[in-house]
Design a protein around this motif. Structure first.
Motif, PDB file in Angstrom:
ATOM      1  N   ARG A  46      27.226  82.515  27.063  1.00  0.00           N
ATOM      2  CA  ARG A  46      26.219  81.930  26.156  1.00  0.00           C
ATOM      3  C   ARG A  46      24.883  82.657  26.290  1.00  0.00           C
ATOM      4  NH1 ARG A  46      26.727  76.976  23.549  1.00  0.00           N
ATOM      5  NH2 ARG A  46      28.929  76.608  23.121  1.00  0.00           N
ATOM      6  N   ALA A  47      24.514  82.991  27.505  1.00  0.00           N
ATOM      7  CA  ALA A  47      23.237  83.678  27.712  1.00  0.00           C
ATOM      8  C   ALA A  47      23.223  85.029  27.003  1.00  0.00           C
ATOM      9  CB  ALA A  47      22.969  83.842  29.203  1.00  0.00           C
ATOM     10  N   ARG A  48      24.340  85.740  27.065  1.00  0.00           N
ATOM     11  CA  ARG A  48      24.412  87.041  26.382  1.00  0.00           C
ATOM     12  C   ARG A  48      24.393  86.880  24.867  1.00  0.00           C
ATOM     13  NH1 ARG A  48      28.165  88.314  30.630  1.00  0.00           N
ATOM     14  NH2 ARG A  48      29.897  87.618  29.298  1.00  0.00           N
ATOM     15  N   ALA A  49      25.078  85.857  24.380  1.00  0.00           N
ATOM     16  CA  ALA A  49      25.210  85.684  22.928  1.00  0.00           C
ATOM     17  C   ALA A  49      23.973  85.072  22.296  1.00  0.00           C
ATOM     18  CB  ALA A  49      26.437  84.821  22.619  1.00  0.00           C
ATOM     19  N   GLU A  50      23.345  84.119  22.973  1.00  0.00           N
ATOM     20  CA  GLU A  50      22.270  83.334  22.358  1.00  0.00           C
ATOM     21  C   GLU A  50      20.881  83.693  22.865  1.00  0.00           C
ATOM     22  OE1 GLU A  50      23.237  79.212  22.730  1.00  0.00           O
ATOM     23  OE2 GLU A  50      25.228  79.451  21.835  1.00  0.00           O
ATOM     24  N   ARG A  51      20.798  84.419  23.977  1.00  0.00           N
ATOM     25  CA  ARG A  51      19.502  84.814  24.542  1.00  0.00           C
ATOM     26  C   ARG A  51      18.533  83.633  24.626  1.00  0.00           C
ATOM     27  NH1 ARG A  51      18.844  90.110  25.292  1.00  0.00           N
ATOM     28  NH2 ARG A  51      20.349  91.537  24.334  1.00  0.00           N
ATOM     29  N   PRO A  52      18.799  82.663  25.478  1.00  0.00           N
ATOM     30  CA  PRO A  52      17.919  81.503  25.590  1.00  0.00           C
ATOM     31  C   PRO A  52      16.547  81.891  26.128  1.00  0.00           C
ATOM     32  CG  PRO A  52      19.475  81.544  27.409  1.00  0.00           C
ATOM     33  CD  PRO A  52      19.908  82.625  26.451  1.00  0.00           C
ATOM     34  N   ASP A  53      15.572  81.032  25.884  1.00  0.00           N
ATOM     35  CA  ASP A  53      14.226  81.251  26.415  1.00  0.00           C
ATOM     36  C   ASP A  53      14.122  80.818  27.864  1.00  0.00           C
ATOM     37  OD1 ASP A  53      12.967  82.158  23.914  1.00  0.00           O
ATOM     38  OD2 ASP A  53      13.411  80.120  23.231  1.00  0.00           O
ATOM     39  N   LEU A  54      15.043  79.945  28.303  1.00  0.00           N
ATOM     40  CA  LEU A  54      15.007  79.450  29.678  1.00  0.00           C
ATOM     41  C   LEU A  54      16.390  78.896  30.025  1.00  0.00           C
ATOM     42  CD1 LEU A  54      12.245  77.567  31.547  1.00  0.00           C
ATOM     43  CD2 LEU A  54      14.491  76.474  31.420  1.00  0.00           C
ATOM     44  N   VAL A  55      16.758  79.003  31.303  1.00  0.00           N
ATOM     45  CA  VAL A  55      18.028  78.461  31.783  1.00  0.00           C
ATOM     46  C   VAL A  55      17.747  77.430  32.874  1.00  0.00           C
ATOM     47  CG1 VAL A  55      20.228  78.974  32.918  1.00  0.00           C
ATOM     48  CG2 VAL A  55      19.253  80.604  31.271  1.00  0.00           C
ATOM     49  N   VAL A  56      18.306  76.230  32.712  1.00  0.00           N
ATOM     50  CA  VAL A  56      18.313  75.221  33.779  1.00  0.00           C
ATOM     51  C   VAL A  56      19.676  75.337  34.434  1.00  0.00           C
ATOM     52  CG1 VAL A  56      18.220  72.769  34.344  1.00  0.00           C
ATOM     53  CG2 VAL A  56      16.712  73.701  32.572  1.00  0.00           C
ATOM     54  N   PRO A  80      13.547  83.158  32.255  1.00  0.00           N
ATOM     55  CA  PRO A  80      13.132  82.194  33.276  1.00  0.00           C
ATOM     56  C   PRO A  80      14.292  81.279  33.665  1.00  0.00           C
ATOM     57  CG  PRO A  80      11.502  82.322  31.514  1.00  0.00           C
ATOM     58  CD  PRO A  80      12.701  83.085  31.042  1.00  0.00           C
ATOM     59  N   ILE A  81      14.413  81.006  34.960  1.00  0.00           N
ATOM     60  CA  ILE A  81      15.482  80.163  35.482  1.00  0.00           C
ATOM     61  C   ILE A  81      14.881  79.067  36.357  1.00  0.00           C
ATOM     62  CG2 ILE A  81      17.539  80.080  36.953  1.00  0.00           C
ATOM     63  CD1 ILE A  81      18.025  83.030  36.219  1.00  0.00           C
ATOM     64  N   VAL A  82      15.198  77.817  36.012  1.00  0.00           N
ATOM     65  CA  VAL A  82      14.838  76.676  36.856  1.00  0.00           C
ATOM     66  C   VAL A  82      16.128  76.183  37.484  1.00  0.00           C
ATOM     67  CG1 VAL A  82      13.899  74.344  36.938  1.00  0.00           C
ATOM     68  CG2 VAL A  82      12.881  76.043  35.401  1.00  0.00           C
ATOM     69  N   GLY A  96      17.597  80.580  46.653  1.00  0.00           N
ATOM     70  CA  GLY A  96      17.508  80.527  45.199  1.00  0.00           C
ATOM     71  C   GLY A  96      16.374  81.380  44.667  1.00  0.00           C
ATOM     72  N   LEU A  97      15.230  81.314  45.308  1.00  0.00           N
ATOM     73  CA  LEU A  97      14.090  82.114  44.868  1.00  0.00           C
ATOM     74  C   LEU A  97      14.335  83.599  45.116  1.00  0.00           C
ATOM     75  CD1 LEU A  97      11.223  79.800  46.158  1.00  0.00           C
ATOM     76  CD2 LEU A  97      11.884  80.175  43.775  1.00  0.00           C
ATOM     77  N   GLU A  98      14.960  83.928  46.245  1.00  0.00           N
ATOM     78  CA  GLU A  98      15.289  85.320  46.534  1.00  0.00           C
ATOM     79  C   GLU A  98      16.219  85.888  45.465  1.00  0.00           C
ATOM     80  OE1 GLU A  98      14.391  87.507  48.683  1.00  0.00           O
ATOM     81  OE2 GLU A  98      13.923  86.651  50.639  1.00  0.00           O
ATOM     82  N   THR A  99      17.111  85.047  44.970  1.00  0.00           N
ATOM     83  CA  THR A  99      18.090  85.499  43.982  1.00  0.00           C
ATOM     84  C   THR A  99      17.447  85.736  42.627  1.00  0.00           C
ATOM     85  OG1 THR A  99      19.761  84.222  45.166  1.00  0.00           O
ATOM     86  CG2 THR A  99      20.344  84.958  42.974  1.00  0.00           C
ATOM     87  N   GLY A 100      16.292  85.124  42.391  1.00  0.00           N
ATOM     88  CA  GLY A 100      15.589  85.370  41.135  1.00  0.00           C
ATOM     89  C   GLY A 100      15.195  84.148  40.351  1.00  0.00           C
ATOM     90  N   ALA A 101      15.403  82.937  40.912  1.00  0.00           N
ATOM     91  CA  ALA A 101      14.970  81.732  40.211  1.00  0.00           C
ATOM     92  C   ALA A 101      13.449  81.675  40.149  1.00  0.00           C
ATOM     93  CB  ALA A 101      15.520  80.493  40.904  1.00  0.00           C
ATOM     94  N   ASP A 102      12.918  81.125  39.069  1.00  0.00           N
ATOM     95  CA  ASP A 102      11.474  80.991  38.907  1.00  0.00           C
ATOM     96  C   ASP A 102      10.954  79.693  39.509  1.00  0.00           C
ATOM     97  OD1 ASP A 102      10.527  83.242  36.833  1.00  0.00           O
ATOM     98  OD2 ASP A 102      12.531  82.564  36.308  1.00  0.00           O
ATOM     99  N   ASP A 103      11.793  78.688  39.539  1.00  0.00           N
ATOM    100  CA  ASP A 103      11.381  77.381  40.044  1.00  0.00           C
ATOM    101  C   ASP A 103      12.643  76.637  40.458  1.00  0.00           C
ATOM    102  OD1 ASP A 103       9.778  75.264  40.745  1.00  0.00           O
ATOM    103  OD2 ASP A 103       8.811  75.083  38.783  1.00  0.00           O
ATOM    104  N   TYR A 104      12.475  75.562  41.189  1.00  0.00           N
ATOM    105  CA  TYR A 104      13.615  74.758  41.580  1.00  0.00           C
ATOM    106  C   TYR A 104      13.227  73.292  41.577  1.00  0.00           C
ATOM    107  CZ  TYR A 104      11.190  74.679  46.067  1.00  0.00           C
ATOM    108  OH  TYR A 104      10.239  74.524  47.033  1.00  0.00           O
TER     109      TYR A 104
END
Length: 258
Positions: A46-56, A80-82, A96-104
């Motif tokens: 879905r992320a590849r097809a729809e290019r969301p603005d943010l992922v929870v 951005p990933i929460v 999680g932050l090391e992996t690239g999450a923006d927030d948790y």
């Protein structure tokens, strides 16, 4: 501020249908268009097809866990990933932050708090955040780009380039770099950065260490011996601008690579 002005396309990844439904309803109230999936492979498609603005993104997913999903997203995207996590230890959050999450957000959580976090991360990712200033005016012109040698940070466009190439920075990495670049040779504690860059009055200061490490990996020639974002022993960090007169000179003897 009108939350709808910062609405976007949000991909929610959680295998618990109750949690996904609650999160989707609260985000929809904020004006977001929400898509829900229950596993990692579906999230990546879905992320590849729809290019969301943010992922929870839930951490505990069947098969491919949230950390692996985050890693794979980060290979090709700075979306951005929460992260949602039931694991509340400091180590789990930092991974999680090391992996690239923006927030948790730690489960159990307030859906309203999550909606506010999503709004905040989206606003920053779009470059809509401006540091508070007593002299700021609603009609103030956009901030001019920040320059330091071969590094350019365009706050208005929310874009950073090094040697002409665009840097794939998360919103929090971008905020940290812009903040430090505006204040060359000023030392800040980790607690200062946590509050002044991201407006966090909670959380542990090691979060800052993680983002500094990730940022160094992207802007330093040798992240183990940083020359731009240097460590100030017993204090925290400061940005050391390039010296055009002597570019080979060491930036700071007090670097520990932290």
């Amino acid at each position: 501020m009108n939350s709808v002005s910062h609405a976007g396309r949000v991909l929610v990844v959680d295998d618990d249908p109750t949690v996904a439904d609650v999160v989707a309803r609260y985000l929809a109230r904020d004006g977001h268009a929400v898509t829900c999936v229950a596993d990692g492979p579906s999230a990546l498609r879905r992320a590849r097809a729809e290019r969301p603005d943010l992922v929870v993104l839930d951490l505990m997913l069947p098969g491919m866990d949230g950390l692996e999903v985050c890693r794979r997203l980060r290979e090709t995207s700075a979306v951005p990933i929460v992260m949602l996590t039931a694991l509340g230890t400091e180590t789990d959050r930092l991974v999680g932050l090391e992996t690239g999450a923006d927030d948790y957000v730690t489960k159990p959580f307030s859906p309203r708090e999550l909606a506010l976090r999503v709004r905040s991360v989206l606003r920053r990712a779009r470059g809509a955040y401006r540091e508070p200033s007593r002299d700021a005016r609603p009609d103030a012109p956009p901030e001019p780009p920040l320059y330091d040698g071969d590094l350019v940070v365009d706050v208005g466009a929310h874009e950073a380039r090094l040697r002409g190439g665009r840097l794939a920075l998360t919103s929090r990495e971008f905020d940290l770099l812009a903040f430090l670049l505006r204040r060359p040779r000023q030392a800040f504690t980790r607690e200062d950065l946590l509050e002044r860059v991201w407006e966090w009055t909670f959380g542990d200061a090691s979060t800052v260490t993680v983002h500094v490490r990730r940022l160094r990996e992207k802007i330093e020639d040798d992240p183990a011996a940083p020359r731009r974002i240097v460590t100030v022993w017993g204090v925290g960090y400061r940005y050391e601008p390039a010296d055009p007169a002597d570019p080979a000179a060491p930036a700071d003897p007090a670097e520990d690579g932290a």
